[in-house]
Design an enzyme around this catalytic site. Sequence first.
Site, PDB file in Angstrom:
ATOM      1  N   HIS A  66       0.833  -1.216   0.000  1.00  0.00           N
ATOM      2  CA  HIS A  66       0.000   0.000   0.000  1.00  0.00           C
ATOM      3  C   HIS A  66       0.866   1.264   0.000  1.00  0.00           C
ATOM      4  O   HIS A  66       0.521   2.268   0.630  1.00  0.00           O
ATOM      5  CB  HIS A  66      -0.942   0.037   1.209  1.00  0.00           C
ATOM      6  CG  HIS A  66      -1.955  -1.072   1.241  1.00  0.00           C
ATOM      7  ND1 HIS A  66      -3.233  -0.916   0.761  1.00  0.00           N
ATOM      8  CD2 HIS A  66      -1.884  -2.347   1.698  1.00  0.00           C
ATOM      9  CE1 HIS A  66      -3.906  -2.056   0.932  1.00  0.00           C
ATOM     10  NE2 HIS A  66      -3.103  -2.931   1.482  1.00  0.00           N
ATOM     11  N   ASN A  71     -10.308  -2.746   2.626  1.00  0.00           N
ATOM     12  CA  ASN A  71     -10.020  -2.736   1.193  1.00  0.00           C
ATOM     13  C   ASN A  71     -11.311  -2.524   0.414  1.00  0.00           C
ATOM     14  O   ASN A  71     -12.404  -2.544   0.981  1.00  0.00           O
ATOM     15  CB  ASN A  71      -9.405  -4.078   0.754  1.00  0.00           C
ATOM     16  CG  ASN A  71      -7.940  -4.224   1.157  1.00  0.00           C
ATOM     17  OD1 ASN A  71      -7.263  -3.232   1.459  1.00  0.00           O
ATOM     18  ND2 ASN A  71      -7.451  -5.440   1.162  1.00  0.00           N
ATOM     19  N   HIS A  99      -3.792   1.138  12.084  1.00  0.00           N
ATOM     20  CA  HIS A  99      -3.518  -0.111  12.789  1.00  0.00           C
ATOM     21  C   HIS A  99      -4.854  -0.751  13.190  1.00  0.00           C
ATOM     22  O   HIS A  99      -5.630  -0.127  13.918  1.00  0.00           O
ATOM     23  CB  HIS A  99      -2.670   0.204  14.023  1.00  0.00           C
ATOM     24  CG  HIS A  99      -2.404  -0.966  14.914  1.00  0.00           C
ATOM     25  ND1 HIS A  99      -2.445  -2.262  14.469  1.00  0.00           N
ATOM     26  CD2 HIS A  99      -2.085  -1.036  16.220  1.00  0.00           C
ATOM     27  CE1 HIS A  99      -2.164  -3.065  15.475  1.00  0.00           C
ATOM     28  NE2 HIS A  99      -1.963  -2.355  16.547  1.00  0.00           N
ATOM     29  N   TYR A 154       1.130  -4.192  11.998  1.00  0.00           N
ATOM     30  CA  TYR A 154       1.110  -2.763  11.650  1.00  0.00           C
ATOM     31  C   TYR A 154       1.989  -1.941  12.581  1.00  0.00           C
ATOM     32  O   TYR A 154       2.818  -1.137  12.137  1.00  0.00           O
ATOM     33  CB  TYR A 154      -0.337  -2.241  11.630  1.00  0.00           C
ATOM     34  CG  TYR A 154      -1.114  -2.785  10.442  1.00  0.00           C
ATOM     35  CD1 TYR A 154      -1.493  -4.118  10.397  1.00  0.00           C
ATOM     36  CD2 TYR A 154      -1.428  -1.990   9.355  1.00  0.00           C
ATOM     37  CE1 TYR A 154      -2.175  -4.639   9.312  1.00  0.00           C
ATOM     38  CE2 TYR A 154      -2.115  -2.501   8.262  1.00  0.00           C
ATOM     39  CZ  TYR A 154      -2.488  -3.833   8.242  1.00  0.00           C
ATOM     40  OH  TYR A 154      -3.148  -4.338   7.158  1.00  0.00           O
TER      41      TYR A 154
HETATM   42  C1  HEM Z   1      -8.054  -8.276   5.338  1.00  0.00           C
HETATM   43  C2  HEM Z   1      -6.789  -8.207   5.084  1.00  0.00           C
HETATM   44  C3  HEM Z   1      -6.039  -6.927   4.955  1.00  0.00           C
HETATM   45  C4  HEM Z   1      -6.477  -5.684   4.650  1.00  0.00           C
HETATM   46  C5  HEM Z   1      -7.888  -5.219   4.363  1.00  0.00           C
HETATM   47  C6  HEM Z   1      -5.345  -4.791   4.663  1.00  0.00           C
HETATM   48  C7  HEM Z   1      -5.405  -3.458   4.416  1.00  0.00           C
HETATM   49  C8  HEM Z   1      -4.343  -2.590   4.471  1.00  0.00           C
HETATM   50  C9  HEM Z   1      -4.385  -1.205   4.152  1.00  0.00           C
HETATM   51  C10 HEM Z   1      -5.617  -0.439   3.732  1.00  0.00           C
HETATM   52  C11 HEM Z   1      -3.148  -0.723   4.313  1.00  0.00           C
HETATM   53  C12 HEM Z   1      -2.691   0.714   4.021  1.00  0.00           C
HETATM   54  C13 HEM Z   1      -2.897   1.578   5.207  1.00  0.00           C
HETATM   55  C14 HEM Z   1      -2.534   3.003   4.841  1.00  0.00           C
HETATM   56  O1  HEM Z   1      -3.239   3.583   3.990  1.00  0.00           O
HETATM   57  O2  HEM Z   1      -1.547   3.507   5.389  1.00  0.00           O
HETATM   58  C15 HEM Z   1      -2.311  -1.786   4.744  1.00  0.00           C
HETATM   59  C16 HEM Z   1      -0.985  -1.652   5.022  1.00  0.00           C
HETATM   60  C17 HEM Z   1      -0.242  -2.675   5.525  1.00  0.00           C
HETATM   61  N1  HEM Z   1      -0.657  -3.975   5.760  1.00  0.00           N
HETATM   62 FE1  HEM Z   1      -2.458  -4.733   5.450  1.00  0.00          FE
HETATM   63  N2  HEM Z   1      -4.226  -5.516   4.983  1.00  0.00           N
HETATM   64  C18 HEM Z   1      -4.623  -6.821   5.182  1.00  0.00           C
HETATM   65  C19 HEM Z   1      -3.832  -7.868   5.565  1.00  0.00           C
HETATM   66  C20 HEM Z   1      -2.577  -7.713   6.049  1.00  0.00           C
HETATM   67  C21 HEM Z   1      -1.824  -8.733   6.698  1.00  0.00           C
HETATM   68  C22 HEM Z   1      -2.298 -10.147   6.947  1.00  0.00           C
HETATM   69  C23 HEM Z   1      -0.633  -8.193   7.040  1.00  0.00           C
HETATM   70  C24 HEM Z   1       0.539  -8.816   7.730  1.00  0.00           C
HETATM   71  C25 HEM Z   1       0.489  -9.865   8.485  1.00  0.00           C
HETATM   72  C26 HEM Z   1      -0.640  -6.813   6.591  1.00  0.00           C
HETATM   73  C27 HEM Z   1       0.403  -5.942   6.715  1.00  0.00           C
HETATM   74  C28 HEM Z   1       0.387  -4.648   6.293  1.00  0.00           C
HETATM   75  C29 HEM Z   1       1.524  -3.776   6.389  1.00  0.00           C
HETATM   76  C30 HEM Z   1       2.904  -4.157   6.906  1.00  0.00           C
HETATM   77  C31 HEM Z   1       1.119  -2.524   5.912  1.00  0.00           C
HETATM   78  C32 HEM Z   1       1.938  -1.252   5.822  1.00  0.00           C
HETATM   79  C33 HEM Z   1       1.574  -0.422   7.036  1.00  0.00           C
HETATM   80  C34 HEM Z   1       2.360   0.866   7.177  1.00  0.00           C
HETATM   81  O3  HEM Z   1       3.553   0.916   6.826  1.00  0.00           O
HETATM   82  O4  HEM Z   1       1.782   1.820   7.735  1.00  0.00           O
HETATM   83  N3  HEM Z   1      -1.838  -6.553   6.017  1.00  0.00           N
HETATM   84  N4  HEM Z   1      -3.070  -2.936   4.831  1.00  0.00           N
END
Ligand code: HEM
Length: 755
Positions: A128, A200, A392, A415
Amino acid sequence: MTETNPAAAAAEHPDAQDSAAPGREIPGAPSSVPPPVAEPVEPGAPVPPKPDQRGPQTYSPTGQKTGIAQKEVAQGGDRLTTAQGTRLYDTDHSLKAGPRGPSLLQDHHLREKITHFDHERIPERAVHARGAAAHGVFQGYGTASGICKAAFLGEGVRTPVFVRFSTVLGSRGSADTVRDTRGFATKFYTDQGVFDLVGNNIPVFFIQDAVKFPDIVHAAKPHPDREIPQAQSAHDTFWDFVSLHTEATHHTLWNMSDRGIPRSFRMMEGFGIHTFRLVNAEGASTLVKFHWKPRLGVHSQVWEEAQLTAGMDPDFHRRDLADAIEAGALPQWELGVQTFPDTEDQTFAGIDLLDPTKIVPEELAPVKPIGLMTLDKNPSNYFAETEQVAFHPGNLVPGIDVTNDPLLQGRLFSYLDTQISRLGGPNFPQLPINRTHTPVNDMLRDGMHQTAVHRGVAPYRPNSLDGGCPFTAGADAGAYIEFPEPLAATAKVRDAAATFDDHFSQARLFWLSMTPTEREHIIAAYTFELAKCREPAIRERVVGTLANIDGELCGQVAAGLGLPAARPAAALDDPDPSPALSQLGRRWPVDGRTIGIVIAEGQDLSGVRTVRQAILEAGMVPLVIAARAGTRDADGDPVAVQRTFATARSIEFDAILVAGAPAPASDAYGARDAKADDELARAGVDSRILLLLTEAYRHGKALGAWADGADALEAVGIATDSPGVVAGDQAAPVLERVKELLGGHRVWDRFTPSV
Ligand code: HEM
């Protein structure tokens, strides 16, 4: 202290009268007042931000309202200084031993300027990375009060929000319109602490367990050797993974549908995906899935349009969001919940609520509206706000709790962990955009970039030296208390429930719920993506997977790839379709849509003026397209030209009106502009509108023409009695009919489905 009203400040600016210049009502001007041609030589009043912009509200690092005006936390003054506030007399020359001599180490200004520049970048998000954001307000309807005690859901309660939309795969500089899932993350600054809904635009996910997140991301990101391709799934490693890991089938099918190429962030649904738990004042639990429903409906680009857009305007979605807010077409979503009894097995109608690869069809559990979100301001600084915001899923408020969905459980760790690295230490909640609007007393101390100045000597409990403070609160004093979910006696295992083994039934449900046109798009998307894979074995494996969704889908994709169709592993069921999953067939508001108006030199502009004004009054954006830039009829009622035939491309417009038949301009030949068609030039029409109009026609966009405009349409080969083409004598009725067509988003009659 009151906040400066930027609109008033802009109006008071000495150059403000220039903002009424023709065309200034079109969004996208870089500054609140037009700059002079000559470089200013005397300091003037600092130019205020544009009226559509706002920074984070001013709270202290410890969550206390400061009342400080936003302009006072930004740099101000009209004189250049060092970071220490000392005025400088020169920033164009380094300090040297003579005009031709070496630079001197003692040049503190050179060192400060270059050192800071050298450290301007921070790591981009692991996923993202590319996003765009806006400020807004959420207003509760009070309809959730019976099942949730969170105060911000109460009737009429208004809560500031910050929303960031994103693509998943691409780097920060990648294009907006790639085929991908979109992030939809909302930060609610509630009176009980920050609540983040990190969702999402697709209601299911690729994996059922967070432990596989690195695998799916490594597979979908560019290949690690050459680091290509950027921001897309059309490559071997992605399809290698999802064909071997069939729980990804449902999400992948959504990606291959039109949901993977949204027209606008404003026209996307949002989903919390996981099942969450709401808890009411009596402590009763209800399981829910969160939905954001856009007021403008759910709409997409067509694939060729998305690809062209990625080159012509890689910032298409971010520009659309900012322009709409600037133009006053404020994006809105209703927040709704599907509710399910919190039973022991946590299933509903046989669907496992803990499996994030499953939806519950809206026909089985309707979405009940609980509040309305309106985005009303653009950020004033991309880095400080959109880049530094940290969402988060563990940021929860009393009344909202998590479930044991194994994907959500892993996210609760990930997060916070990744943000420590991305934002340079553990104090990122103190960044202005992340600050809670409630007092913080957390006993967390020190660390990189600590900006609070804490008092007292006893950041520990129990203590007597600080009067025993801070004290804990009970539920009656607003404490967050986890729902006491009973857990069965069980053994530790690395395993999942048997229901998680069903990977295809809901993919089939989705396919069966699509209209014939939507199915054509899905077939085309799979065929395109797989044809981009290098390895035949991977293509063949995916075709084998598609057989478990639908025979027609599998057969058509196989035919496009030159492969035999496959047979399903088991007989396919025929679940009832869910019409709510289809995007087609309804009518929607047209706020913020962009309408191009082609004009000829020297033509009568009265019709153009009429439709231009009517488009603005309908909350849409009119862009006048002509052979050259500037203003027409400058002495009378001027009409400003926003696009020239050299800069215009169909992807920017939702509909095009042709007001005249422009004669070939001096640059209308192939050597100057490849869009020119020398054949058509002989027909007496500027050949570059051939591409403009035929492309718009091919992409299902409404076209209108009056006066000589009808001749121009015929000259490029578009019959005026074709579907979605409106020709008439008067401009106003033509526009009315085009607006009606826009309400259906596209002229679907132009697409002839084969399946
Ligand atoms: C339903 C499943 C998931 C959804 C809807 C989702 C959604 C998102 C969204 C919208 C962001 C961007 C947030 C922003 O705009 O700053 C994001 C970032 C991220 N997601 Fe997910 N994600 C999902 C699953 C996961 C999983 C399973 C992991 C790890 C185990 C993960 C790890 C991350 C990481 C590391 C970021 C970057 C966060 C940052 O640097 O601020 N995500 N996710």
